[in-house]
Design a protein around this motif. Sequence first.
Motif, PDB file in Angstrom:
ATOM      1  N   LEU A  78      20.262  34.655  27.478  1.00  0.00           N
ATOM      2  CA  LEU A  78      20.346  33.535  26.539  1.00  0.00           C
ATOM      3  C   LEU A  78      19.002  32.828  26.562  1.00  0.00           C
ATOM      4  O   LEU A  78      18.460  32.563  27.631  1.00  0.00           O
ATOM      5  N   PHE A  79      18.440  32.552  25.393  1.00  0.00           N
ATOM      6  CA  PHE A  79      17.201  31.798  25.359  1.00  0.00           C
ATOM      7  C   PHE A  79      17.179  30.866  24.169  1.00  0.00           C
ATOM      8  O   PHE A  79      17.846  31.077  23.174  1.00  0.00           O
ATOM      9  N   GLY A  80      16.424  29.781  24.331  1.00  0.00           N
ATOM     10  CA  GLY A  80      16.328  28.756  23.311  1.00  0.00           C
ATOM     11  C   GLY A  80      14.901  28.274  23.179  1.00  0.00           C
ATOM     12  O   GLY A  80      13.964  28.970  23.564  1.00  0.00           O
ATOM     13  N   PRO A  81      14.722  27.055  22.666  1.00  0.00           N
ATOM     14  CA  PRO A  81      13.374  26.551  22.426  1.00  0.00           C
ATOM     15  C   PRO A  81      12.592  26.354  23.731  1.00  0.00           C
ATOM     16  O   PRO A  81      13.175  26.141  24.791  1.00  0.00           O
ATOM     17  N   GLY A  82      11.271  26.451  23.609  1.00  0.00           N
ATOM     18  CA  GLY A  82      10.417  26.265  24.780  1.00  0.00           C
ATOM     19  C   GLY A  82      10.676  27.334  25.823  1.00  0.00           C
ATOM     20  O   GLY A  82      10.725  28.511  25.522  1.00  0.00           O
ATOM     21  N   THR A  83      10.901  26.908  27.042  1.00  0.00           N
ATOM     22  CA  THR A  83      11.118  27.857  28.136  1.00  0.00           C
ATOM     23  C   THR A  83      12.592  27.979  28.518  1.00  0.00           C
ATOM     24  O   THR A  83      12.906  28.548  29.569  1.00  0.00           O
ATOM     25  N   TYR A  84      13.507  27.461  27.672  1.00  0.00           N
ATOM     26  CA  TYR A  84      14.932  27.509  28.018  1.00  0.00           C
ATOM     27  C   TYR A  84      15.405  28.963  28.068  1.00  0.00           C
ATOM     28  O   TYR A  84      15.251  29.716  27.103  1.00  0.00           O
ATOM     29  N   LYS A  85      15.984  29.350  29.208  1.00  0.00           N
ATOM     30  CA  LYS A  85      16.445  30.726  29.382  1.00  0.00           C
ATOM     31  C   LYS A  85      17.494  30.790  30.489  1.00  0.00           C
ATOM     32  O   LYS A  85      17.384  30.098  31.494  1.00  0.00           O
ATOM     33  N   GLN A  86      18.517  31.608  30.275  1.00  0.00           N
ATOM     34  CA  GLN A  86      19.507  31.922  31.304  1.00  0.00           C
ATOM     35  C   GLN A  86      19.748  33.423  31.248  1.00  0.00           C
ATOM     36  O   GLN A  86      19.734  34.022  30.167  1.00  0.00           O
ATOM     37  N   THR A  87      20.001  34.018  32.394  1.00  0.00           N
ATOM     38  CA  THR A  87      20.309  35.436  32.468  1.00  0.00           C
ATOM     39  C   THR A  87      21.657  35.598  33.147  1.00  0.00           C
ATOM     40  O   THR A  87      21.903  34.981  34.186  1.00  0.00           O
ATOM     41  N   GLY A  88      22.520  36.420  32.545  1.00  0.00           N
ATOM     42  CA  GLY A  88      23.824  36.691  33.126  1.00  0.00           C
ATOM     43  C   GLY A  88      23.719  37.762  34.198  1.00  0.00           C
ATOM     44  O   GLY A  88      22.672  38.393  34.365  1.00  0.00           O
ATOM     45  N   PRO A  89      24.799  38.008  34.901  1.00  0.00           N
ATOM     46  CA  PRO A  89      24.792  39.028  35.945  1.00  0.00           C
ATOM     47  C   PRO A  89      24.708  40.439  35.349  1.00  0.00           C
ATOM     48  O   PRO A  89      25.110  40.672  34.222  1.00  0.00           O
ATOM     49  N   THR A  90      24.167  41.360  36.123  1.00  0.00           N
ATOM     50  CA  THR A  90      24.147  42.761  35.719  1.00  0.00           C
ATOM     51  C   THR A  90      25.499  43.354  36.100  1.00  0.00           C
ATOM     52  O   THR A  90      25.857  43.392  37.273  1.00  0.00           O
ATOM     53  N   ASN A  91      26.265  43.764  35.068  1.00  0.00           N
ATOM     54  CA  ASN A  91      27.603  44.293  35.316  1.00  0.00           C
ATOM     55  C   ASN A  91      28.103  45.071  34.103  1.00  0.00           C
ATOM     56  O   ASN A  91      27.335  45.367  33.197  1.00  0.00           O
ATOM     57  N   ARG A  92      29.399  45.369  34.076  1.00  0.00           N
ATOM     58  CA  ARG A  92      30.002  46.144  32.996  1.00  0.00           C
ATOM     59  C   ARG A  92      30.805  45.287  32.013  1.00  0.00           C
ATOM     60  O   ARG A  92      31.445  45.820  31.124  1.00  0.00           O
ATOM     61  N   GLU A  93      30.795  43.977  32.175  1.00  0.00           N
ATOM     62  CA  GLU A  93      31.611  43.107  31.325  1.00  0.00           C
ATOM     63  C   GLU A  93      31.170  43.167  29.859  1.00  0.00           C
ATOM     64  O   GLU A  93      30.003  43.370  29.561  1.00  0.00           O
ATOM     65  N   SER A  94      32.126  42.939  28.959  1.00  0.00           N
ATOM     66  CA  SER A  94      31.826  42.948  27.530  1.00  0.00           C
ATOM     67  C   SER A  94      31.418  41.580  27.012  1.00  0.00           C
ATOM     68  O   SER A  94      30.965  41.461  25.882  1.00  0.00           O
ATOM     69  N   ASP A  95      31.559  40.524  27.839  1.00  0.00           N
ATOM     70  CA  ASP A  95      31.111  39.198  27.417  1.00  0.00           C
ATOM     71  C   ASP A  95      30.727  38.352  28.631  1.00  0.00           C
ATOM     72  O   ASP A  95      31.068  38.672  29.758  1.00  0.00           O
ATOM     73  N   HIS A  96      29.972  37.294  28.333  1.00  0.00           N
ATOM     74  CA  HIS A  96      29.564  36.364  29.389  1.00  0.00           C
ATOM     75  C   HIS A  96      29.471  34.968  28.792  1.00  0.00           C
ATOM     76  O   HIS A  96      28.938  34.799  27.687  1.00  0.00           O
ATOM     77  N   PRO A 105      16.194  20.150  19.723  1.00  0.00           N
ATOM     78  CA  PRO A 105      15.744  19.614  18.436  1.00  0.00           C
ATOM     79  C   PRO A 105      16.436  20.326  17.271  1.00  0.00           C
ATOM     80  O   PRO A 105      16.799  21.507  17.376  1.00  0.00           O
ATOM     81  N   ALA A 106      16.621  19.616  16.165  1.00  0.00           N
ATOM     82  CA  ALA A 106      17.198  20.221  14.960  1.00  0.00           C
ATOM     83  C   ALA A 106      16.368  21.436  14.563  1.00  0.00           C
ATOM     84  O   ALA A 106      15.142  21.418  14.642  1.00  0.00           O
ATOM     85  N   GLY A 107      17.041  22.505  14.163  1.00  0.00           N
ATOM     86  CA  GLY A 107      16.368  23.732  13.751  1.00  0.00           C
ATOM     87  C   GLY A 107      16.055  24.679  14.886  1.00  0.00           C
ATOM     88  O   GLY A 107      15.460  25.735  14.667  1.00  0.00           O
ATOM     89  N   SER A 108      16.469  24.343  16.120  1.00  0.00           N
ATOM     90  CA  SER A 108      16.217  25.225  17.267  1.00  0.00           C
ATOM     91  C   SER A 108      17.075  26.480  17.174  1.00  0.00           C
ATOM     92  O   SER A 108      18.238  26.413  16.770  1.00  0.00           O
ATOM     93  N   LEU A 109      16.515  27.617  17.555  1.00  0.00           N
ATOM     94  CA  LEU A 109      17.279  28.859  17.637  1.00  0.00           C
ATOM     95  C   LEU A 109      17.833  29.011  19.042  1.00  0.00           C
ATOM     96  O   LEU A 109      17.122  28.803  20.028  1.00  0.00           O
ATOM     97  N   ILE A 110      19.120  29.370  19.116  1.00  0.00           N
ATOM     98  CA  ILE A 110      19.807  29.658  20.371  1.00  0.00           C
ATOM     99  C   ILE A 110      20.192  31.130  20.272  1.00  0.00           C
ATOM    100  O   ILE A 110      21.039  31.503  19.452  1.00  0.00           O
ATOM    101  N   CYS A 111      19.555  31.985  21.065  1.00  0.00           N
ATOM    102  CA  CYS A 111      19.687  33.436  20.891  1.00  0.00           C
ATOM    103  C   CYS A 111      20.253  34.127  22.122  1.00  0.00           C
ATOM    104  O   CYS A 111      20.004  33.702  23.248  1.00  0.00           O
ATOM    105  N   VAL A 112      20.979  35.217  21.892  1.00  0.00           N
ATOM    106  CA  VAL A 112      21.436  36.079  22.972  1.00  0.00           C
ATOM    107  C   VAL A 112      20.974  37.504  22.687  1.00  0.00           C
ATOM    108  O   VAL A 112      20.811  37.907  21.541  1.00  0.00           O
TER     109      VAL A 112
END
Length: 140
Positions: A78-96, A105-112
């Motif tokens: 998961l990553f967003g504006p600036g340096t915002y970032k999270q990483t999920g565990p390495t596994n076999r799950e279909s979602d996190h 800020p308005a207009g920020s992208l929140i991406c996976v």
Amino acid sequence: MGVRVGARAWVSAGVAAVAVVGLATPATAGTSGVTARETVCYGGTTICNNTYGSGNAVSEVIASRNLNTTAEFGFFELFGPGTYKQTGPTNRESDHTFRVNASFPAGSLICVSFWNRNANGSFTKVGGRNGNACTSTPIG
């Protein structure tokens, strides 16, 4: 009505919520205090991003993947504006589920994205550089 992705079904107040940008519906039972949801998918239903929040405040993001089109083993990012970032565990799950609880800020992208684990132990991003499923603020 549900939309089946991987091994799980999404239910959204009778509305199919896959590959729809800007869909804002009331929160589902599992997301307390959330007033809106925005959903977008990359590659049909290969990688999906369900962002929950209100306005520019993001409470959580549920990343999901279709197990039929991605490797068996890997991790969500998961990553967003600036340096915002999270990483999920390495596994076999279909979602996190990523707990965000932050305003952007308005207009920020929140991406996976999803990274497949290769036989040699390295990782390859599904969809290459453009394999991101991104929502944007404000939510709803």
